[in-house]
Write a protein that holds these residues in place. Structure first.
Motif, PDB file in Angstrom:
ATOM      1  N   ARG A   8       0.127 -13.668   1.221  1.00 51.13           N
ATOM      2  CA  ARG A   8       0.446 -12.303   0.812  1.00 51.13           C
ATOM      3  C   ARG A   8      -0.656 -11.805  -0.104  1.00 51.13           C
ATOM      4  O   ARG A   8      -1.014 -12.479  -1.062  1.00 51.13           O
ATOM      5  N   VAL A   9      -1.191 -10.648   0.186  1.00 53.49           N
ATOM      6  CA  VAL A   9      -2.169  -9.996  -0.679  1.00 53.49           C
ATOM      7  C   VAL A   9      -1.453  -8.788  -1.272  1.00 53.49           C
ATOM      8  O   VAL A   9      -0.984  -7.910  -0.548  1.00 53.49           O
ATOM      9  N   ILE A  10      -1.368  -8.770  -2.603  1.00 50.13           N
ATOM     10  CA  ILE A  10      -0.633  -7.717  -3.298  1.00 50.13           C
ATOM     11  C   ILE A  10      -1.604  -6.963  -4.189  1.00 50.13           C
ATOM     12  O   ILE A  10      -2.229  -7.551  -5.068  1.00 50.13           O
ATOM     13  N   ALA A  11      -1.745  -5.671  -3.938  1.00 54.76           N
ATOM     14  CA  ALA A  11      -2.617  -4.803  -4.737  1.00 54.76           C
ATOM     15  C   ALA A  11      -1.732  -3.865  -5.555  1.00 54.76           C
ATOM     16  O   ALA A  11      -0.864  -3.189  -4.998  1.00 54.76           O
ATOM     17  N   VAL A  12      -1.970  -3.857  -6.862  1.00 54.03           N
ATOM     18  CA  VAL A  12      -1.128  -3.066  -7.761  1.00 54.03           C
ATOM     19  C   VAL A  12      -2.000  -2.264  -8.717  1.00 54.03           C
ATOM     20  O   VAL A  12      -2.996  -2.767  -9.220  1.00 54.03           O
ATOM     21  N   ASP A  13      -1.622  -1.018  -8.929  1.00 49.07           N
ATOM     22  CA  ASP A  13      -2.163  -0.246 -10.045  1.00 49.07           C
ATOM     23  C   ASP A  13      -0.999   0.507 -10.665  1.00 49.07           C
ATOM     24  O   ASP A  13       0.148   0.286 -10.304  1.00 49.07           O
ATOM     25  N   GLY A  14      -1.262   1.383 -11.595  1.00 55.64           N
ATOM     26  CA  GLY A  14      -0.189   2.060 -12.312  1.00 55.64           C
ATOM     27  C   GLY A  14       0.629   3.020 -11.487  1.00 55.64           C
ATOM     28  O   GLY A  14       1.686   3.458 -11.902  1.00 55.64           O
ATOM     29  N   SER A  15       0.162   3.360 -10.280  1.00 52.75           N
ATOM     30  CA  SER A  15       0.890   4.340  -9.478  1.00 52.75           C
ATOM     31  C   SER A  15       1.313   3.829  -8.100  1.00 52.75           C
ATOM     32  O   SER A  15       2.119   4.468  -7.442  1.00 52.75           O
ATOM     33  N   ARG A  16       0.773   2.686  -7.661  1.00 53.06           N
ATOM     34  CA  ARG A  16       1.120   2.187  -6.324  1.00 53.06           C
ATOM     35  C   ARG A  16       1.139   0.668  -6.288  1.00 53.06           C
ATOM     36  O   ARG A  16       0.432   0.009  -7.041  1.00 53.06           O
ATOM     37  N   MET A  17       1.931   0.125  -5.377  1.00 58.04           N
ATOM     38  CA  MET A  17       1.920  -1.297  -5.069  1.00 58.04           C
ATOM     39  C   MET A  17       1.959  -1.417  -3.555  1.00 58.04           C
ATOM     40  O   MET A  17       2.783  -0.792  -2.897  1.00 58.04           O
ATOM     41  N   THR A  18       1.022  -2.180  -3.005  1.00 57.11           N
ATOM     42  CA  THR A  18       0.961  -2.382  -1.574  1.00 57.11           C
ATOM     43  C   THR A  18       0.892  -3.870  -1.312  1.00 57.11           C
ATOM     44  O   THR A  18       0.109  -4.583  -1.940  1.00 57.11           O
ATOM     45  N   MET A  19       1.727  -4.337  -0.388  1.00 59.60           N
ATOM     46  CA  MET A  19       1.738  -5.752  -0.033  1.00 59.60           C
ATOM     47  C   MET A  19       1.292  -5.907   1.414  1.00 59.60           C
ATOM     48  O   MET A  19       1.791  -5.217   2.301  1.00 59.60           O
ATOM     49  N   PHE A  20       0.343  -6.814   1.629  1.00 58.16           N
ATOM     50  CA  PHE A  20      -0.184  -7.106   2.952  1.00 58.16           C
ATOM     51  C   PHE A  20       0.065  -8.571   3.284  1.00 58.16           C
ATOM     52  O   PHE A  20       0.207  -9.404   2.393  1.00 58.16           O
ATOM     53  N   ALA A 120       3.030 -20.669  -9.479  1.00 62.45           N
ATOM     54  CA  ALA A 120       2.493 -21.864  -8.826  1.00 62.45           C
ATOM     55  C   ALA A 120       1.923 -21.547  -7.445  1.00 62.45           C
ATOM     56  O   ALA A 120       1.027 -22.252  -6.958  1.00 62.45           O
ATOM     57  N   ARG A 121       2.419 -20.503  -6.790  1.00 60.10           N
ATOM     58  CA  ARG A 121       1.928 -20.138  -5.456  1.00 60.10           C
ATOM     59  C   ARG A 121       0.767 -19.151  -5.495  1.00 60.10           C
ATOM     60  O   ARG A 121       0.264 -18.750  -4.448  1.00 60.10           O
ATOM     61  N   LEU A 122       0.320 -18.758  -6.679  1.00 59.14           N
ATOM     62  CA  LEU A 122      -0.820 -17.844  -6.783  1.00 59.14           C
ATOM     63  C   LEU A 122      -2.092 -18.566  -6.335  1.00 59.14           C
ATOM     64  O   LEU A 122      -2.486 -19.561  -6.916  1.00 59.14           O
ATOM     65  N   GLN A 123      -2.687 -18.074  -5.288  1.00 57.05           N
ATOM     66  CA  GLN A 123      -3.956 -18.631  -4.815  1.00 57.05           C
ATOM     67  C   GLN A 123      -5.100 -18.057  -5.641  1.00 57.05           C
ATOM     68  O   GLN A 123      -6.053 -18.759  -5.949  1.00 57.05           O
ATOM     69  N   ALA A 124      -4.998 -16.772  -5.997  1.00 54.15           N
ATOM     70  CA  ALA A 124      -6.043 -16.129  -6.792  1.00 54.15           C
ATOM     71  C   ALA A 124      -5.480 -14.900  -7.481  1.00 54.15           C
ATOM     72  O   ALA A 124      -4.588 -14.232  -6.962  1.00 54.15           O
ATOM     73  N   GLU A 125      -6.027 -14.629  -8.658  1.00 48.42           N
ATOM     74  CA  GLU A 125      -5.778 -13.380  -9.376  1.00 48.42           C
ATOM     75  C   GLU A 125      -7.122 -12.695  -9.506  1.00 48.42           C
ATOM     76  O   GLU A 125      -8.050 -13.251 -10.093  1.00 48.42           O
ATOM     77  N   ILE A 126      -7.242 -11.505  -8.978  1.00 50.34           N
ATOM     78  CA  ILE A 126      -8.499 -10.785  -9.026  1.00 50.34           C
ATOM     79  C   ILE A 126      -8.319  -9.571  -9.922  1.00 50.34           C
ATOM     80  O   ILE A 126      -7.603  -8.629  -9.558  1.00 50.34           O
ATOM     81  N   PRO A 127      -8.932  -9.596 -11.120  1.00 51.08           N
ATOM     82  CA  PRO A 127      -8.772  -8.483 -12.065  1.00 51.08           C
ATOM     83  C   PRO A 127      -9.681  -7.316 -11.699  1.00 51.08           C
ATOM     84  O   PRO A 127     -10.728  -7.115 -12.284  1.00 51.08           O
ATOM     85  N   LYS A 128      -9.257  -6.558 -10.702  1.00 49.63           N
ATOM     86  CA  LYS A 128     -10.070  -5.440 -10.240  1.00 49.63           C
ATOM     87  C   LYS A 128      -9.138  -4.280  -9.911  1.00 49.63           C
ATOM     88  O   LYS A 128      -8.124  -4.455  -9.245  1.00 49.63           O
ATOM     89  N   ASP A 129      -9.497  -3.107 -10.364  1.00 54.20           N
ATOM     90  CA  ASP A 129      -8.724  -1.912 -10.058  1.00 54.20           C
ATOM     91  C   ASP A 129      -9.130  -1.456  -8.666  1.00 54.20           C
ATOM     92  O   ASP A 129     -10.176  -0.856  -8.478  1.00 54.20           O
ATOM     93  N   PHE A 130      -8.311  -1.788  -7.694  1.00 53.36           N
ATOM     94  CA  PHE A 130      -8.640  -1.540  -6.292  1.00 53.36           C
ATOM     95  C   PHE A 130      -7.590  -0.624  -5.708  1.00 53.36           C
ATOM     96  O   PHE A 130      -6.410  -0.808  -5.953  1.00 53.36           O
ATOM     97  N   GLY A 131      -8.004   0.357  -4.922  1.00 56.45           N
ATOM     98  CA  GLY A 131      -7.053   1.268  -4.285  1.00 56.45           C
ATOM     99  C   GLY A 131      -6.108   0.512  -3.371  1.00 56.45           C
ATOM    100  O   GLY A 131      -6.537  -0.046  -2.371  1.00 56.45           O
ATOM    101  N   PRO A 132      -4.835   0.416  -3.713  1.00 54.27           N
ATOM    102  CA  PRO A 132      -3.902  -0.381  -2.946  1.00 54.27           C
ATOM    103  C   PRO A 132      -3.701   0.065  -1.498  1.00 54.27           C
ATOM    104  O   PRO A 132      -3.195  -0.695  -0.696  1.00 54.27           O
ATOM    105  N   ASP A 133      -4.110   1.286  -1.146  1.00 55.09           N
ATOM    106  CA  ASP A 133      -3.858   1.757   0.214  1.00 55.09           C
ATOM    107  C   ASP A 133      -5.025   1.498   1.153  1.00 55.09           C
ATOM    108  O   ASP A 133      -4.983   1.853   2.318  1.00 55.09           O
ATOM    109  N   ALA A 134      -6.082   0.858   0.674  1.00 59.09           N
ATOM    110  CA  ALA A 134      -7.282   0.644   1.478  1.00 59.09           C
ATOM    111  C   ALA A 134      -7.318  -0.796   1.982  1.00 59.09           C
ATOM    112  O   ALA A 134      -7.819  -1.688   1.308  1.00 59.09           O
TER     113      ALA A 134
END
Length: 147
Positions: A8-20, A120-134
């Protein structure tokens, strides 16, 4: 970055959350949209209209003011914490690994709300403000990212 299939790739910012969900090869992931949440953007005047607080000292004529509360940031933090609880719900019945992409501040709020099994299931945490819809730029960034 080696991305496991069906992660699961989860992108979050203050206005959106998108799960892929990841499909494709490990070094060239393709992302399939699973779930999306949006936080309605409110004007600051809709969130509150109060003035900053004032303080008075009884022994002197000096007066001071308190800093204005950032109502927009409070609303974003509330949304991110709700999305962290949603991530926890989704991942409670799953054994998939997680790649979390979020702005550093949002990442800190999310960490507070995730349980030990999910962490424990986190493969990676990427501290980047990324557009969750892209999806495509996110997949390209994952392919090039090094842990």
């Amino acid at each position: 970055m080696l991305v496991r299939k069906d992660s699961r790739v989860i992108a979050v910012d203050g206005s959106r959350m998108t799960m892929f969900k990841t499909k494709g090869e490990a070094f060239a992931p393709e992302l399939e949209l699973i779930e999306e949440h949006k936080n309605p953007s409110l004007r600051t005047s809709d969130l509150g209209t109060d003035k900053p607080g004032r303080s008075f000292q009884s022994k002197s004529p000096r007066r001071g003011s308190h800093e204005q509360t950032d109502l927009q940031q409070q609303e974003e933090d509330r949304f991110v914490s709700e999305m962290a609880k949603r991530i926890e719900q989704i991942m409670s019945g799953s054994k998939d690994s997680i790649i979390l992409v979020a702005a550093p501040r949002a990442l800190g709020v999310i960490r507070k709300h995730l349980g030990p099994e999910t962490i424990a299931r986190l493969q990676a945490e990427i501290p980047k403000d990324f557009g969750p819809d892209a999806a495509e730029p996110l997949a390209n960034m994952l392919a090039k990212h090094e842990i």
